[in-house]
Design a protein around this motif. Structure first.
Motif, PDB file in Angstrom:
ATOM      1  N   PRO A  52       0.798  -1.227   0.000  1.00 19.14           N
ATOM      2  CA  PRO A  52       0.000   0.000   0.000  1.00 19.14           C
ATOM      3  C   PRO A  52       0.836   1.285   0.000  1.00 19.14           C
ATOM      4  CG  PRO A  52       0.005  -0.960   2.195  1.00 19.14           C
ATOM      5  CD  PRO A  52       0.735  -1.921   1.295  1.00 19.14           C
ATOM      6  N   ALA A  55       6.565   0.513  -0.772  1.00 22.76           N
ATOM      7  CA  ALA A  55       7.781   0.313   0.023  1.00 22.76           C
ATOM      8  C   ALA A  55       8.727  -0.670  -0.643  1.00 22.76           C
ATOM      9  CB  ALA A  55       7.408  -0.194   1.414  1.00 22.76           C
ATOM     10  N   ILE A  56       8.213  -1.441  -1.603  1.00 25.15           N
ATOM     11  CA  ILE A  56       9.040  -2.487  -2.198  1.00 25.15           C
ATOM     12  C   ILE A  56       9.393  -2.129  -3.624  1.00 25.15           C
ATOM     13  CG2 ILE A  56       9.102  -4.901  -2.884  1.00 25.15           C
ATOM     14  CD1 ILE A  56       7.484  -5.647  -0.649  1.00 25.15           C
ATOM     15  N   CYS A  68       7.374   1.280   4.848  1.00 26.23           N
ATOM     16  CA  CYS A  68       6.627   0.069   5.210  1.00 26.23           C
ATOM     17  C   CYS A  68       5.688   0.323   6.388  1.00 26.23           C
ATOM     18  CB  CYS A  68       7.611  -1.031   5.572  1.00 26.23           C
ATOM     19  SG  CYS A  68       6.822  -2.586   5.970  1.00 26.23           S
ATOM     20  N   VAL A  69       4.453  -0.193   6.280  1.00 29.67           N
ATOM     21  CA  VAL A  69       3.523  -0.111   7.406  1.00 29.67           C
ATOM     22  C   VAL A  69       3.321  -1.491   8.046  1.00 29.67           C
ATOM     23  CG1 VAL A  69       2.355   1.986   6.645  1.00 29.67           C
ATOM     24  CG2 VAL A  69       1.481  -0.234   5.892  1.00 29.67           C
ATOM     25  N   CYS A  71       2.230  -4.365   7.104  1.00 29.30           N
ATOM     26  CA  CYS A  71       0.933  -5.013   6.932  1.00 29.30           C
ATOM     27  C   CYS A  71       1.091  -6.478   6.519  1.00 29.30           C
ATOM     28  CB  CYS A  71       0.109  -4.269   5.880  1.00 29.30           C
ATOM     29  SG  CYS A  71       0.771  -4.405   4.207  1.00 29.30           S
ATOM     30  N   THR A  72       2.303  -6.865   6.112  1.00 29.64           N
ATOM     31  CA  THR A  72       2.682  -8.228   5.693  1.00 29.64           C
ATOM     32  C   THR A  72       1.921  -8.748   4.470  1.00 29.64           C
ATOM     33  OG1 THR A  72       1.176  -9.491   7.151  1.00 29.64           O
ATOM     34  CG2 THR A  72       3.299  -8.823   8.087  1.00 29.64           C
ATOM     35  N   GLU A  73       1.282  -7.862   3.716  1.00 21.50           N
ATOM     36  CA  GLU A  73       0.617  -8.311   2.486  1.00 21.50           C
ATOM     37  C   GLU A  73       1.636  -8.927   1.523  1.00 21.50           C
ATOM     38  OE1 GLU A  73      -2.612  -8.309   2.038  1.00 21.50           O
ATOM     39  OE2 GLU A  73      -3.236  -6.990   3.674  1.00 21.50           O
TER      40      GLU A  73
HETATM   41  S1  SF4 Z   1       4.635  -5.235   4.906  1.00 16.99           S
HETATM   42 FE1  SF4 Z   1       3.037  -4.131   3.730  1.00 16.99          FE
HETATM   43  S2  SF4 Z   1       3.824  -2.021   3.653  1.00 16.99           S
HETATM   44 FE2  SF4 Z   1       5.563  -3.295   4.253  1.00 16.99          FE
HETATM   45  S3  SF4 Z   1       6.589  -3.806   2.325  1.00 16.99           S
HETATM   46 FE3  SF4 Z   1       5.170  -5.491   2.742  1.00 16.99          FE
HETATM   47  S4  SF4 Z   1       3.299  -4.925   1.635  1.00 16.99           S
HETATM   48 FE4  SF4 Z   1       4.552  -3.044   1.777  1.00 16.99          FE
END
Ligand code: SF4
Lengths: 250, 486
Positions: A52, A55-56, A68-69, A71-73
């Motif tokens: 979101p 960050a990557i 990075c927040v 969120c572990t998506e």
């Molecule tokens: S944890 Fe969420 S915010 Fe952090 S890099 Fe992964 S997808 Fe992006």
């Protein structure tokens, strides 16, 4: 006040103090990510697509702790399972480039450079003035928690103060809203030198989820660069503790 | 609870602003309650939406098109609870309203701080009158807002609370990109209410995508929501105890909050319940080991909270400081539209959980109401709600020991629909309204935190109190700045 009730509460309370904040590992915490070495599938950017906050960056895979927040998506999205999050709360850095997580980073890579001058000036006493400029109250609650009976950062001579005149550092949370931009600046200007800026949370470091939001105005950060970046959404009190203690070489 | 109203994207509502206004007022006079009211600009017209709740709990949606340059006579003139909605309506759509008693910007949306310097604070005239201005930065680790007290000596005759410093532009952000991926953003609308907002937003999306959430996932959401309630009530009680220098209450409730939020972290990875709710279900795993750990934490909370409650509410020094301070009378609370725990502390039995169905129907939660409306009532209600939530959690965890795997992505959203979802967060009702266009894209996202309505409750409760009572009054309402400012 009934003394027996008071004693009963005291007995329940026991010993809440985390004896060694440097060794503590919060159970279940989504902390420092690790990227396994290896190669991604041709053209794959599944992780970047679900992130979101951008960050990557894929190919080569790199994760920006400042955006990075947590969120572990991306963990679930990666077909190669190259991304995983540890419970390590040591996330802070003293330079934006140090916020990048790259494949095969050493688990104990130093991101915060201790500074002899900071150690000499503030090593025994550090006064912090916090300003929230669009923070959602999660960062603020976690910063408050650093002073509670569990984390008790006062033991290191670190304290929150009400007046910027008494502060050594400005601890900024939130992406800086246009309606707080002047207040942040006047707070900074009211602080005596030597002073420094700490950016706490994805919003303050990079704008985070609000990087492109209409109500955000980040020109202050173009003029004053943070000395310390404390990632998280929100950062765990231990993340903040490590950050400050590392900077002060304690 | 959610209600889906099919609204053909191309068809315009038949009502005019005048007939809409008359209809809404008639319903309000008939005992209905205003849940929300807002507008959206459509060229030279403004699409008005009011959501009302009838005494039987049923929701009603009233919509109309107003001419952007004509407007209508403010409902606030006759129904004070509309005050914040109509201020927002003017700010967001430019619709001119006549006879609004308080026609000033709500949050200085899309302007910079210089514009706020000239905010027309209400002024009390008189030789002995003095004003105290506080903010936007306060003397603590807390969000910003501006308070202007008009006092005679130590006594506050009037308090005006001007917010907007936290306005990031949440609603506009929700319209950018795929809404089904916006839960992390929604979790930061009011960061201490992440679960309630994520649930309301998720429920609205699920209604638009016509997806049913499995009963066990609804139960799991309930667990996350009640943990959030317990944690924030403990934080509030700890803060209140700090403000009256009752240090044992402060440190004990404070460390009990740590237990509550660490329980959330074990379930979803975040001390703020982030990641717990995702559209279509939950993203929490409940293993046998975790079940035991959660149960042990709940037992500890139950045991230790009872002792701290006894100590605090049995201490005359504490209750004396809070009793009769910051009183919000039931009739006033109803008149200005206060919701949630503050309303329940003022005798109003308003709780979306009692009518929500699902897990709340399967395991009803004891909703607590107190009559006094003072700081003590708002403290007691939090202690009582903690107890009720802990008892509820134990039952629910026993009935639903297995939680489903994370849900697959939602299918696409149905076109031309308008949806309202309400979740009872710890402060009160969180309301999300979403609307799709004829291609199934979001055209409007209206987010409402209970703080929007309750800030006026705090201002009114302060009247006649001493200025030194402000910290405890403020803490007893415990409102969100960013939830108001969006
Ligand atoms: S944890 Fe969420 S915010 Fe952090 S890099 Fe992964 S997808 Fe992006």
């Amino acid at each position: 006040m009934n003394p027996w009730r008071s004693l009963r509460v005291r007995r329940d309370q026991g010993w809440q103090y985390i004896r060694d904040v440097r060794a503590a590992r919060p159970a279940g915490f989504v902390g420092l990510p690790q990227i396994a070495e290896g190669t991604c599938g041709a053209g794959c950017q599944a992780c970047a697509d679900v992130c979101p906050t951008q960050a990557i960056s894929p190919q080569p895979l790199q994760l920006d702790l400042g955006r990075c927040v947590f969120c572990t998506e991306c963990v679930a999205a990666c077909p190669e399972q190259r991304i995983r999050f540890t419970t390590d709360p040591r996330l802070a850095a003293t330079a934006p480039d140090e916020l990048q997580v790259r494949p095969g980073d050493a688990a104990d890579r130093t991101r915060v450079r201790a500074h002899a001058l900071f150690a000499r000036l503030f090593g025994r006493s550090l006064r912090l003035r916090q300003v929230s400029a669009g923070g959602c109250n999660a960062c603020e609650l976690e910063l408050n928690a650093t002073a509670n009976v569990n984390f008790d950062l006062q033991r290191f001579g670190i304290e929150w103060v009400a007046s910027p005149r008494h502060a050594d550092a400005l601890v900024l949370t939130g992406p800086i809203t246009a309606t707080m931009a002047d207040a942040v600046r006047s707070c900074w200007e009211a602080m005596p030198e030597p002073r420094f800026l700490v950016a706490v949370g994805a919003c303050a470091i990079s704008g985070g989820l609000y990087a492109e939001a209409r109500g955000v105005q980040r020109t202050f950060l173009a003029d004053v660069a943070p000395v310390l970046y404390v990632p998280g959404c929100p950062p765990h009190p231990l993340t903040f503790a490590h950050a400050i203690l590392d900077l002060l070489d304690r | 609870m959610t209600v889906v109203v099919r609204w053909p994207g191309s068809a315009l509502p038949p009502a005019t602003a005048e007939s809409w206004r008359a209809d809404v007022l008639a319903r309000l006079r008939g005992g209905a309650r205003l849940v929300t009211l807002f507008g959206r600009r459509l060229g030279d017209q403004v699409l008005l939406t009011a959501v009302l709740q009838h005494p039987d709990g049923a929701l009603h949606v009233a919509r109309a098109l107003a001419l952007a340059d004509t407007g209508y006579r403010a409902l606030t003139a006759e129904h004070a609870a509309a005050h914040c909605f109509e201020r927002e309506l003017v700010e967001q759509t430019g619709l001119p309203l006549t006879d609004h008693p308080w026609p000033k910007p709500l949050r200085y949306q899309d302007r910079d701080q210089a514009a706020m310097a000239d905010h027309p604070f209400w002024q009390l005239q008189g030789k002995e009158v003095h004003e105290v201005a506080v903010g936007p930065i306060h003397a603590g680790v807390i969000e910003p807002g501006s308070f202007r007290f008009s006092c005679l000596g130590e006594q506050v005759h009037h308090l005006e609370i001007q917010l907007g410093y936290q306005h990031r532009g949440v609603e506009a952000r929700l319209l950018a990109g795929d809404p089904r991926r916006h839960t992390p953003l929604v979790e930061t609308i009011a960061g201490d209410t992440s679960v309630a907002h994520a649930w309301a937003f998720g429920a609205a999306l699920e209604a638009l995508a016509d997806v049913a959430v499995p009963a066990a996932a609804v139960a799991a959401r309930g667990v996350a929501l009640e943990l959030e309630r317990i944690a924030m009530h403990l934080a509030g009680l700890s803060g209140l105890a700090t403000d009256i220098a009752f240090l044992q209450g402060a440190s004990s409730w404070g460390r009990l909050r740590t237990t509550a939020i660490n329980t959330s972290m074990r379930l979803c990875g975040s001390r703020f319940g982030r990641g717990a709710v995702r559209p279509g279900g939950v993203r929490m795993a409940l293993t046998a080991e975790l079940r035991a750990e959660v149960a042990a934490n709940l037992r500890l909370l139950q045991h230790d909270c009872a002792h701290v409650d006894d100590l605090f509410f049995g201490a005359r020094s504490a209750t004396h400081r809070l009793r009769g301070i910051g009183t919000l009378r039931p009739d006033v609370a109803a008149e200005i539209g206060v919701v949630g725990m503050a309303a329940r502390a003022s005798g109003l039995a308003l709780d979306a959980r009692t009518a929500a169905g699902g897990i709340w129907h399967e395991v009803p939660i004891a909703s607590v109401v107190h009559a006094d409306g003072d700081c003590l009532a708002r403290a007691r209600i939090r202690a009582d709600e903690i107890r009720a939530s802990l008892a509820w959690l134990s039952q629910v965890l026993e009935r639903h020991p297995e939680w489903p795997a994370p849900p697959p992505p939602l299918p696409s959203l149905a076109p031309g629909q308008f949806v309202v979802a309400i979740v009872e967060g710890w402060r009160g009702e969180v309301v999300h309204c979403l609307e799709t266009d004829e291609r199934g894209r979001l055209t409007h996202a209206k987010v409402q935190d209970p703080s929007l309505r309750n800030w006026l409750g705090l201002a009114v409760a302060m009247r006649g109190n001493e200025i030194s009572d402000f910290p405890i009054c403020n803490k007893s309402f415990d409102l969100s700045y960013c939830g108001h400012d969006l």
